[in-house]
Design a protein around this motif. Structure first.
Motif, PDB file in Angstrom:
ATOM      1  N   ALA A   1      -5.645   4.263   5.655  1.00 24.05           N
ATOM      2  CA  ALA A   1      -4.956   5.687   6.111  1.00 24.05           C
ATOM      3  C   ALA A   1      -3.401   5.726   5.342  1.00 24.05           C
ATOM      4  O   ALA A   1      -3.134   6.827   5.002  1.00 24.05           O
ATOM      5  N   MET A   2      -2.847   4.904   5.386  1.00 28.58           N
ATOM      6  CA  MET A   2      -1.394   4.534   4.831  1.00 28.58           C
ATOM      7  C   MET A   2      -1.744   5.033   3.274  1.00 28.58           C
ATOM      8  O   MET A   2      -0.681   5.677   2.808  1.00 28.58           O
TER       9      MET A   2
ATOM     10  N   PRO B   1       3.013   5.625   8.162  1.00 25.95           N
ATOM     11  CA  PRO B   1       2.839   6.239   9.549  1.00 25.95           C
ATOM     12  C   PRO B   1       2.814   5.217  10.697  1.00 25.95           C
ATOM     13  O   PRO B   1       2.272   4.306  10.545  1.00 25.95           O
TER      14      PRO B   1
ATOM     15  N   GLN C   1     -10.390  -3.530  11.117  1.00 29.68           N
ATOM     16  CA  GLN C   1      -9.313  -2.788  11.661  1.00 29.68           C
ATOM     17  C   GLN C   1      -8.062  -2.757  10.634  1.00 29.68           C
ATOM     18  O   GLN C   1      -7.451  -1.668  10.405  1.00 29.68           O
ATOM     19  N   VAL C   2      -7.882  -3.856  10.070  1.00 29.52           N
ATOM     20  CA  VAL C   2      -6.623  -3.767   8.973  1.00 29.52           C
ATOM     21  C   VAL C   2      -7.377  -3.113   7.769  1.00 29.52           C
ATOM     22  O   VAL C   2      -6.107  -2.284   7.449  1.00 29.52           O
TER      23      VAL C   2
ATOM     24  N   ILE D   1      -8.817  -0.149   7.712  1.00 28.12           N
ATOM     25  CA  ILE D   1      -8.444   1.275   8.225  1.00 28.12           C
ATOM     26  C   ILE D   1      -7.217   1.584   8.392  1.00 28.12           C
ATOM     27  O   ILE D   1      -6.768   2.691   7.687  1.00 28.12           O
ATOM     28  N   ALA D   2      -6.499   0.761   8.579  1.00 31.89           N
ATOM     29  CA  ALA D   2      -4.933   1.085   8.944  1.00 31.89           C
ATOM     30  C   ALA D   2      -4.275   1.302   7.297  1.00 31.89           C
ATOM     31  O   ALA D   2      -3.567   2.369   7.189  1.00 31.89           O
ATOM     32  N   LEU D   3      -4.604   0.335   6.647  1.00 30.99           N
ATOM     33  CA  LEU D   3      -4.001   0.250   4.885  1.00 30.99           C
ATOM     34  C   LEU D   3      -4.851   1.351   4.557  1.00 30.99           C
ATOM     35  O   LEU D   3      -3.852   2.255   3.608  1.00 30.99           O
TER      36      LEU D   3
ATOM     37  N   GLN E   1      -1.626   0.424  14.549  1.00 28.77           N
ATOM     38  CA  GLN E   1      -3.071   0.005  14.122  1.00 28.77           C
ATOM     39  C   GLN E   1      -3.404  -1.372  13.548  1.00 28.77           C
ATOM     40  O   GLN E   1      -4.200  -2.067  13.902  1.00 28.77           O
ATOM     41  N   LEU E   2      -2.549  -1.274  12.421  1.00 26.89           N
ATOM     42  CA  LEU E   2      -2.636  -2.505  11.620  1.00 26.89           C
ATOM     43  C   LEU E   2      -2.038  -3.845  12.325  1.00 26.89           C
ATOM     44  O   LEU E   2      -2.633  -4.785  12.644  1.00 26.89           O
TER      45      LEU E   2
ATOM     46  N   ILE F   1      -7.617  -0.333  -2.955  1.00 24.79           N
ATOM     47  CA  ILE F   1      -7.694   0.632  -1.807  1.00 24.79           C
ATOM     48  C   ILE F   1      -7.091   1.852  -2.145  1.00 24.79           C
ATOM     49  O   ILE F   1      -7.759   2.963  -1.815  1.00 24.79           O
TER      50      ILE F   1
ATOM     51  N   ILE G   1      -6.223   9.811   9.266  1.00 20.17           N
ATOM     52  CA  ILE G   1      -6.040   8.953  10.726  1.00 20.17           C
ATOM     53  C   ILE G   1      -7.041   7.900  10.587  1.00 20.17           C
ATOM     54  O   ILE G   1      -8.169   8.283  10.205  1.00 20.17           O
ATOM     55  N   SER G   2      -6.713   6.964  11.334  1.00 19.03           N
ATOM     56  CA  SER G   2      -7.907   5.887  11.192  1.00 19.03           C
ATOM     57  C   SER G   2      -8.625   5.695  12.738  1.00 19.03           C
ATOM     58  O   SER G   2      -7.557   5.780  13.551  1.00 19.03           O
ATOM     59  N   PHE G   3      -9.672   5.219  12.853  1.00 20.15           N
ATOM     60  CA  PHE G   3     -10.153   4.847  13.841  1.00 20.15           C
ATOM     61  C   PHE G   3     -10.806   3.689  13.994  1.00 20.15           C
ATOM     62  O   PHE G   3     -11.838   3.578  13.137  1.00 20.15           O
ATOM     63  N   THR G   4     -10.827   2.650  15.017  1.00 21.16           N
ATOM     64  CA  THR G   4     -11.776   1.627  15.105  1.00 21.16           C
ATOM     65  C   THR G   4     -13.079   2.150  15.801  1.00 21.16           C
ATOM     66  O   THR G   4     -13.265   3.455  16.010  1.00 21.16           O
TER      67      THR G   4
ATOM     68  N   VAL H   1       0.812  -1.142  -0.056  1.00 20.77           N
ATOM     69  CA  VAL H   1      -0.040  -0.156   0.027  1.00 20.77           C
ATOM     70  C   VAL H   1       0.911   1.464  -0.177  1.00 20.77           C
ATOM     71  O   VAL H   1       0.407   2.209  -0.816  1.00 20.77           O
TER      72      VAL H   1
ATOM     73  N   MET I   1     -11.410  -6.300   4.002  1.00 22.72           N
ATOM     74  CA  MET I   1     -11.086  -6.628   2.775  1.00 22.72           C
ATOM     75  C   MET I   1     -11.658  -7.896   2.045  1.00 22.72           C
ATOM     76  O   MET I   1     -11.472  -9.092   2.638  1.00 22.72           O
TER      77      MET I   1
ATOM     78  N   THR J   1      -3.952  -6.192  15.259  1.00 21.53           N
ATOM     79  CA  THR J   1      -4.684  -7.052  14.905  1.00 21.53           C
ATOM     80  C   THR J   1      -4.286  -8.626  14.714  1.00 21.53           C
ATOM     81  O   THR J   1      -5.148  -9.396  15.010  1.00 21.53           O
TER      82      THR J   1
ATOM     83  N   ARG K   1       2.025   5.274  13.458  1.00 24.06           N
ATOM     84  CA  ARG K   1       0.520   4.866  14.256  1.00 24.06           C
ATOM     85  C   ARG K   1      -0.209   3.914  13.620  1.00 24.06           C
ATOM     86  O   ARG K   1      -0.972   3.134  14.219  1.00 24.06           O
ATOM     87  N   GLU K   2      -0.360   4.028  12.139  1.00 24.21           N
ATOM     88  CA  GLU K   2      -1.243   3.144  11.462  1.00 24.21           C
ATOM     89  C   GLU K   2      -0.558   1.865  11.194  1.00 24.21           C
ATOM     90  O   GLU K   2      -1.386   0.870  11.122  1.00 24.21           O
TER      91      GLU K   2
END
Lengths: 414, 414
Positions: free
Chosen positions: B88-89, A68, B81-82, B84-86, A74-75, B19, B99-102, A57, B43, A78, A70-71
């Motif tokens: 945001a990346m 980033p 959660q996977v 949102i992080a990807l 976040q990934l 994505i 920025i991603s949030f659960t 990505v 995904m 999981t 933080r992300e």
């Protein structure tokens, strides 16, 4: 009756069958009358697969950006979350009660250093409440949460850090670290055929061995266990054998001169020659390197006749690419006749034992063994409980076997 | 300038390339001067893969236990959660801020009905803070957290529920639901070749169509959008075409008699014959069926001369296995001449339109079209804005085409 914290690494929970085998260990401990907390890692290659996804990505055209942090955390968190849920299901499928918690759910608070966060506190009430209700509690290793609710990871060996931190806060009777080997060996058994499993070793000895290439336990987890005096038991998830106990030092331990030997391969020595010999120069060099997050070891400084000094140190060969530009920049800055020399293809053989404090002649016995094995010693560094020799990489296995034999490490202790 | 909430389903974020394509949609909206929130699903097949893993773990020998629902939700929320992080990346890799949030991180609180939780509140300050800082905010769909910190999932279509709930709480100008089709069609274009994309449709019409087999939007999401008056825009993630707007009803809409037609396949009609005709009997039957979580439809009751009644209703064919034992038990309980008849191979063709309220002759036109197409009608049910006919399954496609043509749905509107 006691409180046991168990930890299963990625290979021990790589599929449904292994998860059930690990769950059985937890159930056995529970059925023996203990309260049981289990810390788990991500299944098999999950973390690597997630990192690969992030790389895909983060590559746009032929340009790859750093994701980033933080992300990235976040990934990555999981991975362990998947394992805790499956592990709890496996225990329930075997007819027992379990509940799973992420790092955040047990209030495992960390600082905000994404990718290498430090644990600050854990909400032990949440764990005790479930233990007292008769449940086996499953905790996600390697992860925590900041006070803002952002997820963090604890860096390399983070699940072991979770194991010891949970054990410390719950005042566990033992932290069992399940791996795919039977324990800590007197030397790497893939190299030294008569290497023997160590029954008991002190925190300090384990710290030295971890730093010297014995990879079962990370330095940080051992430091933490020592600080909170939590006994660690490293054992095999595939059998019921006793493993290696890592405990506080007892006087008895000093009877043994050397507890283990270790070999660190693929080192490169960097020598900065003819550095101006004035205060602060060494600090200048190592500050620049530390800022790039590169570990150096075996530092030696010799002052020459012409008021210059030679400073040499070793780095892991893999770090050479990163360290070269830093060193070259310093050489330019110092000017004059200063120059850098890089010598690769090196290794380090070491012996460790708290008995060195009271026994004499240990270094002599080591050098003698290496000489008899025709291994040339290039550098020597020592600590209170360790002697290390830098040698040619090709001599590594012979050297390890030689020192192992010289201290009779292969023989069962009385 | 406005606030847009976008949602991308599992197929629209199935790999790194998709994505990035979806991220581009979000960036485009941002560059047009909007504040942008993105809700994403897991995904591709991730959720199914996780369910498979849970099944493996919950099978011991030949016995399969139901996984504890809390642990199942603990497992499933990792899927989103996977993403949102990807996601945001991907936005960062394209040079923008995200920025991603659960669900838990934006305080998306739900009740404790694991696997089908209901949203109670969302912490909008947390989202606005990041929007005001210029970031695109990525939110995990399908998930929430209880006040105790346990993770929950929102059931089928849960990501759409998240889309609409986030849109409602932020008072968004529009909720864009990106799918793999261009919008809502006058009929299923795989069956009716001249089916046409609907430009604008009312919440109530969409609710009827969703319940009748048009699968793009779940009933619950539409109900929520209606309640909070959030305009929904269903569009294709693979192009920039205008899709279908689902909005509050306007007087203008009543000019159109029928907005769409739908076909529901694979129905079975259950008829309970000679039921004692006394108060509470129908309630008794449908209470038992509802308790088993089976949806019934098209209920018809005829009172016979002998003080008994025939009660018939349709169920999806897949539910027959579960409903049979319930019905047989009731038949036994009622005794006498009561008996059950099951008639499979049925379908339901329907037309929907708010214009029916003011126009007459709609039913007649529909029955006439079906008669001309030689389609036999077995049952008829109606609502204020809908007419449905139960027919033989084999006649389904012909019937759908016939009613579609009868109301000129294939012709572009003036």
């Amino acid at each position: 009756m006691g409180l046991i914290v168990q930890k299963f690494g990625g290979t021990s929970v790589a599929d449904a069958v292994r998860i059930h085998r690990a769950a059985r260990k937890a159930i056995d401990a529970k059925e023996r009358g203990n309260q049981v907390v289990v810390v788990v890692s991500a299944m098999g290659d999950t973390t690597d697969d997630l990192i690969d996804l992030a790389k895909q990505v983060c590559t746009v055209g032929d340009r790859e950006i750093a994701p980033p942090k933080r992300e990235m955390d976040q990934l990555l968190v999981t991975g362990e979350q998947v394992t805790i849920a499956l592990f709890a299901m496996a225990i329930c499928a075997q007819g027992h009660q379990a509940i799973s918690f992420t790092g955040g759910q047990i209030g495992l608070l960390t600082d905000e250093s994404f990718s290498k966060a430090r644990i600050q506190s854990i909400n032990k009430q949440k764990i005790f409440k479930e233990l007292d209700a008769g449940k086996i509690v499953i905790v996600a290793g390697f992860q925590g949460v900041t006070s803002d609710g952002d997820y963090t990871t604890l860096g390399r060996g983070g699940s072991n850090a979770t194991l010891v931190a949970v054990g410390a806060v719950l005042k566990a009777d033992v932290c069992e670290n399940y791996t795919d080997v039977d324990g800590i060996y007197t030397a790497d058994p893939r190299i030294v055929k008569n290497a023997r499993k160590i029954e008991k070793i002190s925190y300090d000895e384990m710290l030295e061995l971890s730093g010297l290439g014995a990879s079962v336990l990370q330095t940080r987890a051992v430091e933490f266990a020592k600080k909170y005096n939590v006994p660690l038991h490293v054992r095999n998830s595939q059998n019921d054998n006793e493993g290696t106990w890592i405990v506080a030092e007892t006087q008895n331990m000093e009877h043994i001169v050397v507890s283990g030997a270790a070999l660190k391969k693929d080192l490169t020595r960097v020598t900065v020659k003819a550095v101006p010999d004035r205060p602060g120069i060494a600090a200048r060099i190592f500050h620049s390197i530390a800022a790039a997050n590169i570990s150096v070891d075996d530092i030696i400084q010799n002052v020459m006749d012409d008021n210059t000094a030679n400073i040499s140190f070793t780095v892991e060969h893999g770090d050479l690419h990163d360290i070269k530009p830093i060193v070259e920049k310093l050489v330019k800055e110092f000017g004059g006749t200063t120059a850098a020399i890089y010598q690769g293809e090196l290794a380090k053989v070491s012996v460790v034992g708290v008995g060195m404090r009271v026994h004499t002649g240990v270094a002599e016995r080591m050098f003698d063994a290496l000489a008899k094995a025709k291994v040339n010693i290039q550098n020597i560094t020592t600590s209170e409980i360790k002697i290390s020799c830098i040698i040619d990489k090709d001599h590594g296995p012979i050297a390890l076997q030689a020192v192992h034999d010289a201290f009779d490490l292969g023989k069962a202790r009385a």
